[in-house]
Motif scaffolding. Structure first.
Motif, PDB file in Angstrom:
ATOM      1  N   VAL A  29       0.830  -1.197   0.000  1.00  0.00           N
ATOM      2  CA  VAL A  29       0.000   0.000   0.000  1.00  0.00           C
ATOM      3  C   VAL A  29       0.872   1.257   0.000  1.00  0.00           C
ATOM      4  O   VAL A  29       0.636   2.203  -0.751  1.00  0.00           O
ATOM      5  CB  VAL A  29      -0.965  -0.018   1.210  1.00  0.00           C
ATOM      6  CG1 VAL A  29      -1.640   1.330   1.400  1.00  0.00           C
ATOM      7  CG2 VAL A  29      -2.012  -1.107   1.011  1.00  0.00           C
ATOM      8  N   THR A  49      -4.854  -0.972   6.476  1.00  0.00           N
ATOM      9  CA  THR A  49      -4.595  -2.196   5.710  1.00  0.00           C
ATOM     10  C   THR A  49      -4.049  -3.275   6.638  1.00  0.00           C
ATOM     11  O   THR A  49      -4.464  -4.441   6.590  1.00  0.00           O
ATOM     12  CB  THR A  49      -3.597  -1.918   4.574  1.00  0.00           C
ATOM     13  OG1 THR A  49      -4.151  -0.922   3.715  1.00  0.00           O
ATOM     14  CG2 THR A  49      -3.309  -3.181   3.780  1.00  0.00           C
ATOM     15  N   VAL A  70      -5.867  -3.299  -3.995  1.00  0.00           N
ATOM     16  CA  VAL A  70      -5.684  -1.869  -3.762  1.00  0.00           C
ATOM     17  C   VAL A  70      -6.102  -1.138  -5.030  1.00  0.00           C
ATOM     18  O   VAL A  70      -5.578  -1.431  -6.105  1.00  0.00           O
ATOM     19  CB  VAL A  70      -4.203  -1.547  -3.455  1.00  0.00           C
ATOM     20  CG1 VAL A  70      -4.025  -0.050  -3.187  1.00  0.00           C
ATOM     21  CG2 VAL A  70      -3.716  -2.356  -2.265  1.00  0.00           C
ATOM     22  N   VAL A  79      -9.089  -0.030  -0.356  1.00  0.00           N
ATOM     23  CA  VAL A  79      -8.331  -1.247  -0.085  1.00  0.00           C
ATOM     24  C   VAL A  79      -9.321  -2.321   0.333  1.00  0.00           C
ATOM     25  O   VAL A  79     -10.188  -2.076   1.173  1.00  0.00           O
ATOM     26  CB  VAL A  79      -7.298  -1.009   1.038  1.00  0.00           C
ATOM     27  CG1 VAL A  79      -6.579  -2.319   1.401  1.00  0.00           C
ATOM     28  CG2 VAL A  79      -6.287   0.042   0.615  1.00  0.00           C
ATOM     29  N   TRP A 132     -13.568  -3.906   3.194  1.00  0.00           N
ATOM     30  CA  TRP A 132     -12.912  -2.800   2.498  1.00  0.00           C
ATOM     31  C   TRP A 132     -13.028  -1.493   3.271  1.00  0.00           C
ATOM     32  O   TRP A 132     -13.869  -1.345   4.151  1.00  0.00           O
ATOM     33  CB  TRP A 132     -13.510  -2.633   1.102  1.00  0.00           C
ATOM     34  CG  TRP A 132     -15.006  -2.421   1.114  1.00  0.00           C
ATOM     35  CD1 TRP A 132     -15.963  -3.393   1.064  1.00  0.00           C
ATOM     36  CD2 TRP A 132     -15.707  -1.176   1.219  1.00  0.00           C
ATOM     37  NE1 TRP A 132     -17.214  -2.820   1.117  1.00  0.00           N
ATOM     38  CE2 TRP A 132     -17.092  -1.469   1.208  1.00  0.00           C
ATOM     39  CE3 TRP A 132     -15.288   0.154   1.309  1.00  0.00           C
ATOM     40  CZ2 TRP A 132     -18.064  -0.472   1.301  1.00  0.00           C
ATOM     41  CZ3 TRP A 132     -16.260   1.153   1.395  1.00  0.00           C
ATOM     42  CH2 TRP A 132     -17.633   0.839   1.397  1.00  0.00           C
TER      43      TRP A 132
END
Length: 145
Positions: A29, A49, A70, A79, A132
């Motif tokens: 990320v 994340t 992502v 994400v 998410w």
């Protein structure tokens, strides 16, 4: 000519069903945001994340890999973590019936995600579920120089 609105980009990567997945997910990320000079808050994205991946590893059984997706859009980043367990993550959507016990390890991460993301949720997938969160892109003038 350099256009500052990047095209949407997405990464999808399978991660091992183990705690080793957490630093890998964080690095992915961080690098994705940095590579595109994306303006979403990278520290927050990394933190959330890590929580999603840690939750997926901790609360689902078996050796099935989990997947990290992502997506970077001009408006922000999303994400997703896919895991093989179809049951929804309790703390993410349920209104808090009782205040969470701060000493309980399992409640904290999802509350953190609810507090820090612009939106979050989960959806069923063919293989299990996806959890998410989204973070908004920060306008350039608000970024520290």
């Amino acid at each position: 000519m350099h256009d500052h609105s990047p095209a949407p980009a997405s990464w999808r990567i399978a991660l091992p069903h183990s705690a080793a997945a957490v630093p890998v997910a964080r690095a992915l990320v961080r690098n994705a945001l940095a590579e595109l000079e994306h303006t979403a808050d990278g520290d927050t994205a990394e933190l959330l994340t890590a929580e999603l991946v840690a939750n997926a590893v901790e609360h689902t059984s078996g050796q099935t890999p989990i997947e990290l997706v992502v997506e970077l859009m001009p408006t922000g980043c999303q994400v997703e973590v896919h895991d093989p367990d179809p049951s929804p993550p309790a703390d993410l959507t349920r209104p808090d019936v009782e205040p969470p016990d701060p000493w309980r390890e399992d409640g904290r991460g999802l509350l953190l995600i609810r507090a820090l993301s612009s939106s979050c949720g989960h959806r069923p997938t063919e293989a299990g579920k996806a959890v998410w969160f989204r973070l908004p892109a920060v306008p350039a003038q608000r970024r520290p120089h």
